[in-house]
Design a protein around this motif. Sequence first.
Motif, PDB file in Angstrom:
ATOM      1  N   LEU A  63       0.822  -1.201   0.000  1.00 38.75           N
ATOM      2  CA  LEU A  63       0.000   0.000   0.000  1.00 38.75           C
ATOM      3  C   LEU A  63       0.859   1.255   0.000  1.00 38.75           C
ATOM      4  O   LEU A  63       0.506   2.272  -0.617  1.00 38.75           O
ATOM      5  CB  LEU A  63      -0.922  -0.001   1.221  1.00 38.75           C
ATOM      6  CG  LEU A  63      -1.980  -1.100   1.264  1.00 38.75           C
ATOM      7  CD1 LEU A  63      -2.643  -1.146   2.634  1.00 38.75           C
ATOM      8  CD2 LEU A  63      -3.020  -0.889   0.177  1.00 38.75           C
ATOM      9  N   ILE A  64       2.009   1.194   0.668  1.00 46.58           N
ATOM     10  CA  ILE A  64       2.927   2.337   0.679  1.00 46.58           C
ATOM     11  C   ILE A  64       3.560   2.509  -0.697  1.00 46.58           C
ATOM     12  O   ILE A  64       3.639   3.620  -1.232  1.00 46.58           O
ATOM     13  CB  ILE A  64       4.007   2.132   1.768  1.00 46.58           C
ATOM     14  CG1 ILE A  64       3.348   2.015   3.150  1.00 46.58           C
ATOM     15  CG2 ILE A  64       5.013   3.283   1.751  1.00 46.58           C
ATOM     16  CD1 ILE A  64       4.293   1.608   4.251  1.00 46.58           C
ATOM     17  N   GLY A  65       3.992   1.400  -1.287  1.00 43.60           N
ATOM     18  CA  GLY A  65       4.569   1.468  -2.634  1.00 43.60           C
ATOM     19  C   GLY A  65       3.568   1.934  -3.661  1.00 43.60           C
ATOM     20  O   GLY A  65       3.923   2.599  -4.647  1.00 43.60           O
ATOM     21  N   ALA A  66       2.277   1.619  -3.452  1.00 44.15           N
ATOM     22  CA  ALA A  66       1.238   1.999  -4.411  1.00 44.15           C
ATOM     23  C   ALA A  66       1.108   3.503  -4.534  1.00 44.15           C
ATOM     24  O   ALA A  66       0.756   4.018  -5.605  1.00 44.15           O
ATOM     25  CB  ALA A  66      -0.099   1.390  -3.996  1.00 44.15           C
ATOM     26  N   VAL A  67       1.385   4.228  -3.463  1.00 44.51           N
ATOM     27  CA  VAL A  67       1.318   5.691  -3.526  1.00 44.51           C
ATOM     28  C   VAL A  67       2.345   6.219  -4.521  1.00 44.51           C
ATOM     29  O   VAL A  67       2.029   7.033  -5.400  1.00 44.51           O
ATOM     30  CB  VAL A  67       1.557   6.300  -2.128  1.00 44.51           C
ATOM     31  CG1 VAL A  67       1.628   7.817  -2.214  1.00 44.51           C
ATOM     32  CG2 VAL A  67       0.465   5.865  -1.161  1.00 44.51           C
ATOM     33  N   ALA A  68       3.594   5.731  -4.420  1.00 42.95           N
ATOM     34  CA  ALA A  68       4.636   6.155  -5.360  1.00 42.95           C
ATOM     35  C   ALA A  68       4.300   5.724  -6.778  1.00 42.95           C
ATOM     36  O   ALA A  68       4.487   6.494  -7.741  1.00 42.95           O
ATOM     37  CB  ALA A  68       5.984   5.572  -4.930  1.00 42.95           C
ATOM     38  N   GLY A  69       3.782   4.514  -6.934  1.00 40.94           N
ATOM     39  CA  GLY A  69       3.441   4.017  -8.257  1.00 40.94           C
ATOM     40  C   GLY A  69       2.318   4.809  -8.907  1.00 40.94           C
ATOM     41  O   GLY A  69       2.372   5.123 -10.094  1.00 40.94           O
ATOM     42  N   SER A  70       1.304   5.163  -8.124  1.00 38.31           N
ATOM     43  CA  SER A  70       0.171   5.912  -8.654  1.00 38.31           C
ATOM     44  C   SER A  70       0.597   7.299  -9.124  1.00 38.31           C
ATOM     45  O   SER A  70       0.188   7.762 -10.195  1.00 38.31           O
ATOM     46  CB  SER A  70      -0.924   6.048  -7.590  1.00 38.31           C
ATOM     47  OG  SER A  70      -1.390   4.791  -7.198  1.00 38.31           O
ATOM     48  N   LEU A  71       1.403   7.963  -8.313  1.00 34.36           N
ATOM     49  CA  LEU A  71       1.860   9.306  -8.679  1.00 34.36           C
ATOM     50  C   LEU A  71       2.697   9.273  -9.953  1.00 34.36           C
ATOM     51  O   LEU A  71       2.603  10.169 -10.801  1.00 34.36           O
ATOM     52  CB  LEU A  71       2.661   9.913  -7.525  1.00 34.36           C
ATOM     53  CG  LEU A  71       1.866  10.196  -6.244  1.00 34.36           C
ATOM     54  CD1 LEU A  71       2.791  10.623  -5.124  1.00 34.36           C
ATOM     55  CD2 LEU A  71       0.797  11.264  -6.490  1.00 34.36           C
ATOM     56  N   THR A  72       3.513   8.242 -10.095  1.00 34.79           N
ATOM     57  CA  THR A  72       4.331   8.102 -11.299  1.00 34.79           C
ATOM     58  C   THR A  72       3.466   7.790 -12.510  1.00 34.79           C
ATOM     59  O   THR A  72       3.644   8.360 -13.589  1.00 34.79           O
ATOM     60  CB  THR A  72       5.382   6.999 -11.114  1.00 34.79           C
ATOM     61  OG1 THR A  72       6.150   7.263  -9.933  1.00 34.79           O
ATOM     62  CG2 THR A  72       6.324   6.929 -12.311  1.00 34.79           C
ATOM     63  N   ALA A  73       2.514   6.883 -12.335  1.00 35.48           N
ATOM     64  CA  ALA A  73       1.658   6.471 -13.452  1.00 35.48           C
ATOM     65  C   ALA A  73       0.863   7.639 -14.008  1.00 35.48           C
ATOM     66  O   ALA A  73       0.666   7.754 -15.220  1.00 35.48           O
ATOM     67  CB  ALA A  73       0.719   5.362 -13.000  1.00 35.48           C
TER      68      ALA A  73
END
Length: 474
Positions: A63-73
């Motif tokens: 869930l923490i990694g998903a924040v970085a991934g979403s912002l990048t995507a």
Amino acid sequence: MTSETKGSPVLQYVAAVTGTLAIVTDGMHYGWSSPSVPQLKNNSTCTLCIDESQGSTLAVMPLIGAVAGSLTAATIVDYLGRKRTILATAMPFFLAWIMVAFANSILVLYIARFVAGVADGFTFTVVPMYIGEIADAKVRGLLGSSCSVMWIAGFLIINVIGSYLSIKTTALASSVVPAALFVTFLWMPESPYYLLMRDKPEAARRALERLKSTTKVDDDLNRIKGAIQAEQKTKNGRFLDLFTVKSNRKAVFIIGGLRGFQQLAGTTAIAFYTHEIFGAAGDHISAHYAVMIYYSVQLVLTIVSSGIVDRAGRRPLLLISMAGSALALFVEGTYFYILNETSIDTSSFSIVAVIGLIAFVTIFSLGMQSIPICMLGELFPINVKAFALCLADVYFSVMATAASKYLQITKVEYGLHVSFYGFFVCSILGLIFIYFFVPETKGKTLEDIQKKLKGEVEECNGNVVDEEKVSLKA
């Protein structure tokens, strides 16, 4: 209503199935903690053993990694494209499984789970967007709901193989799924919306012809082109447009409520701790078998929901699902209250906890599991859709983390009855929200939905008028 070309949606189904393999492996990463964390806690060799706090961190790390991934995507999906972004998720998912397989320290596991979370951020930003843009209105609910079906399938798969295989073998077997994603999705067409947005009309025509199995796609091209031009004329597509444009604010409010109450009802938090919850319920049934039944039921009912959502509608299924979930959570909380806070012997009816949790996942899967994700691809215009799905995934990660930490803290400090009563209260609030604020999108094209959010309707002669004025005249 906006006209839509009739044709065969077979390739739309194939594209949805192959694209959602990313969501299968995502669900497997999220579900990994349920069978694997208890193994790591009970590791007698202690070459890699963990405590309660480390297990909780491992569970929520994606869930923490998903924040970085979403912002990048959100910054690349309108440049790289929907198709290539989905293909790009295969590598971090594959790498994360390899890291899990050969991890020799808790730090490596943390990194692997974080990497999987980054890929999750990409996945849930782009896959619902892609499906929403390639699917005909008559099948968009079914195909959009497939995101949840495949996510739950991932949970079921990892719990089955993780219960019988070692952590290393499970991870190596799981790495096959992202590899299959890359090989199969490579042949699928790009989104016609994206191609027209990048001023590639001939490529968009070819994609539409493939997706609809017909060469008569002029009406669809003109409809999509008109929608994109209208959005680009009014706004260039900025993150702030989600809040400064009234129709976008409505969509953000609706999705925020749906995704928020979805998580505050406890679905992801319970998924992280299914083995432990069933283990705490009693010895009436093996935790391993109970978990398999739990996810099997969830998968079947999510498939049923996907199959009927375009006929029954979004709102009725959401209302039934939320009301039934609240009742099941209340029963579950009451069982654990009796178990933890009274002297009553629960051994003769410990099966109630298993039935209550399976009843929860049954009714929850009829609507609240799949429809919020389906509506993610429906409610936002093309010029802000990437930002909207990014925001939705970050918001999901925050809410799921909060719900998971709430469950972990309350079950240790106060008992599981407090956890389930809290989820029950949130479900009641979610039911009220759905009744008053969530619109019906069944059978509408993406353009029709935008007109609804903007307060516009079409008269028989095709002139667009304000919906509020129409209601006043009536």
